[in-house]
Design a protein around this motif. Structure first.
Motif, PDB file in Angstrom:
ATOM      1  N   ILE A 141       0.932  -1.286  -0.066  1.00  0.00           N
ATOM      2  CA  ILE A 141      -0.064  -0.106   0.120  1.00  0.00           C
ATOM      3  C   ILE A 141       0.829   1.363  -0.032  1.00  0.00           C
ATOM      4  CG2 ILE A 141      -1.517   1.366   1.654  1.00  0.00           C
ATOM      5  CD1 ILE A 141      -2.815  -1.365   2.336  1.00  0.00           C
ATOM      6  N   ARG A 142       2.137   1.135   0.742  1.00  0.00           N
ATOM      7  CA  ARG A 142       2.993   2.221   0.880  1.00  0.00           C
ATOM      8  C   ARG A 142       3.487   2.562  -0.443  1.00  0.00           C
ATOM      9  NH1 ARG A 142       6.098   0.589   4.420  1.00  0.00           N
ATOM     10  NH2 ARG A 142       4.885   0.874   5.993  1.00  0.00           N
ATOM     11  N   SER A 143       3.921   1.497  -1.198  1.00  0.00           N
ATOM     12  CA  SER A 143       4.283   1.638  -2.530  1.00  0.00           C
ATOM     13  C   SER A 143       3.448   2.322  -3.644  1.00  0.00           C
ATOM     14  CB  SER A 143       4.865   0.599  -3.201  1.00  0.00           C
ATOM     15  OG  SER A 143       3.947  -0.242  -3.250  1.00  0.00           O
ATOM     16  N   VAL A 144       2.147   2.218  -3.333  1.00  0.00           N
ATOM     17  CA  VAL A 144       1.072   2.659  -4.175  1.00  0.00           C
ATOM     18  C   VAL A 144       1.043   4.221  -3.817  1.00  0.00           C
ATOM     19  CG1 VAL A 144      -1.212   2.848  -4.900  1.00  0.00           C
ATOM     20  CG2 VAL A 144      -0.078   0.721  -4.565  1.00  0.00           C
ATOM     21  N   GLU A 145       1.098   4.473  -2.539  1.00  0.00           N
ATOM     22  CA  GLU A 145       0.632   5.704  -1.838  1.00  0.00           C
ATOM     23  C   GLU A 145       1.827   6.666  -2.690  1.00  0.00           C
ATOM     24  OE1 GLU A 145      -1.407   7.081  -0.089  1.00  0.00           O
ATOM     25  OE2 GLU A 145      -2.569   5.368   0.744  1.00  0.00           O
ATOM     26  N   GLU A 146       3.129   6.268  -2.353  1.00  0.00           N
ATOM     27  CA  GLU A 146       4.424   7.021  -2.779  1.00  0.00           C
ATOM     28  C   GLU A 146       4.245   7.279  -4.119  1.00  0.00           C
ATOM     29  OE1 GLU A 146       7.649   4.498  -1.401  1.00  0.00           O
ATOM     30  OE2 GLU A 146       7.332   5.159   0.663  1.00  0.00           O
ATOM     31  N   ALA A 147       3.872   6.305  -5.112  1.00  0.00           N
ATOM     32  CA  ALA A 147       3.870   6.480  -6.655  1.00  0.00           C
ATOM     33  C   ALA A 147       2.885   7.551  -6.934  1.00  0.00           C
ATOM     34  CB  ALA A 147       3.502   5.228  -7.318  1.00  0.00           C
ATOM     35  N   ILE A 148       1.855   7.586  -6.086  1.00  0.00           N
ATOM     36  CA  ILE A 148       0.665   8.628  -6.222  1.00  0.00           C
ATOM     37  C   ILE A 148       1.178  10.046  -5.964  1.00  0.00           C
ATOM     38  CG2 ILE A 148      -1.526   9.489  -5.330  1.00  0.00           C
ATOM     39  CD1 ILE A 148      -2.529   6.388  -5.222  1.00  0.00           C
ATOM     40  N   THR A 149       1.819  10.188  -4.666  1.00  0.00           N
ATOM     41  CA  THR A 149       2.355  11.404  -4.238  1.00  0.00           C
ATOM     42  C   THR A 149       3.446  11.921  -5.339  1.00  0.00           C
ATOM     43  OG1 THR A 149       2.126  10.447  -1.970  1.00  0.00           O
ATOM     44  CG2 THR A 149       3.452  12.426  -2.327  1.00  0.00           C
ATOM     45  N   ALA A 150       4.176  10.778  -5.879  1.00  0.00           N
ATOM     46  CA  ALA A 150       5.227  11.391  -6.738  1.00  0.00           C
ATOM     47  C   ALA A 150       4.398  11.811  -8.178  1.00  0.00           C
ATOM     48  CB  ALA A 150       6.208  10.312  -6.941  1.00  0.00           C
ATOM     49  N   GLY A 151       3.124  11.374  -8.264  1.00  0.00           N
ATOM     50  CA  GLY A 151       2.654  11.840  -9.600  1.00  0.00           C
ATOM     51  C   GLY A 151       2.881  10.751 -10.696  1.00  0.00           C
ATOM     52  N   ASN A 152       3.459   9.835 -10.558  1.00  0.00           N
ATOM     53  CA  ASN A 152       3.862   8.713 -11.721  1.00  0.00           C
ATOM     54  C   ASN A 152       2.696   7.848 -11.819  1.00  0.00           C
ATOM     55  OD1 ASN A 152       5.116   6.798 -12.860  1.00  0.00           O
ATOM     56  ND2 ASN A 152       7.160   6.978 -12.119  1.00  0.00           N
ATOM     57  N   LYS A 153       2.012   8.012 -12.902  1.00  0.00           N
ATOM     58  CA  LYS A 153       0.787   7.274 -13.010  1.00  0.00           C
ATOM     59  C   LYS A 153       1.094   5.572 -13.529  1.00  0.00           C
ATOM     60  CE  LYS A 153      -3.787   6.791 -15.087  1.00  0.00           C
ATOM     61  NZ  LYS A 153      -4.665   7.703 -15.606  1.00  0.00           N
ATOM     62  N   SER A 154       2.154   5.324 -14.240  1.00  0.00           N
ATOM     63  CA  SER A 154       2.411   4.156 -14.867  1.00  0.00           C
ATOM     64  C   SER A 154       3.050   3.375 -13.660  1.00  0.00           C
ATOM     65  CB  SER A 154       3.412   4.229 -15.849  1.00  0.00           C
ATOM     66  OG  SER A 154       4.424   4.549 -15.464  1.00  0.00           O
ATOM     67  N   GLU A 155       3.868   4.122 -12.795  1.00  0.00           N
ATOM     68  CA  GLU A 155       4.317   3.311 -11.260  1.00  0.00           C
ATOM     69  C   GLU A 155       3.182   2.892 -10.534  1.00  0.00           C
ATOM     70  OE1 GLU A 155       7.231   4.680  -8.025  1.00  0.00           O
ATOM     71  OE2 GLU A 155       8.072   4.906 -10.123  1.00  0.00           O
ATOM     72  N   ALA A 156       2.266   3.923 -10.402  1.00  0.00           N
ATOM     73  CA  ALA A 156       1.394   3.849  -9.382  1.00  0.00           C
ATOM     74  C   ALA A 156       0.490   2.565  -9.683  1.00  0.00           C
ATOM     75  CB  ALA A 156       0.334   5.191  -9.240  1.00  0.00           C
ATOM     76  N   GLN A 157       0.093   2.453 -11.218  1.00  0.00           N
ATOM     77  CA  GLN A 157      -0.932   1.480 -11.615  1.00  0.00           C
ATOM     78  C   GLN A 157      -0.344   0.105 -11.375  1.00  0.00           C
ATOM     79  OE1 GLN A 157      -1.182   2.760 -15.637  1.00  0.00           O
ATOM     80  NE2 GLN A 157      -3.418   3.455 -15.456  1.00  0.00           N
TER      81      GLN A 157
END
Length: 87
Positions: A32-48
């Motif tokens: 979950i933290r890895s998703v949150e961090e990707a969202i915070t960074a604004g990186n959509k592909s990484e978040a997906q």
């Protein structure tokens, strides 16, 4: 304190199960933290990608009784919604 032999065994079993559950819960929170961090960074592909890895872990934990089924679904839904909003 446990008095009977069976009660002592249950204490040991519960302690083992608690350790397993702690490890599973920690692993899920890391996903979950890895998703949150990707969202915070604004990186959509990484978040997906992170969400794709996190979702099965969250749902598996709900099946194991570590997290309630509806709480798990709610968590996945809210994360998915936030990932979808990224532009």
């Amino acid at each position: 304190m446990a008095n009977t032999k069976s009660a002592k065994k249950m204490v040991r079993k519960i302690a083992k199960r608690t350790e397993v559950n702690k490890a599973r819960r920690s692993r899920m929170r890391s996903f979950i933290r890895s998703v949150e961090e990707a969202i915070t960074a604004g990186n959509k592909s990484e978040a997906q990608e992170a969400l794709k890895n996190a979702e099965p872990a969250i749902m598996r934990n709900s099946q194991k009784g570590i997290m309630h089924k509806r709480a798990a679904s709610r968590k996945v839904s809210r994360l998915s919604k936030r990932v979808a909003k990224l532009g």
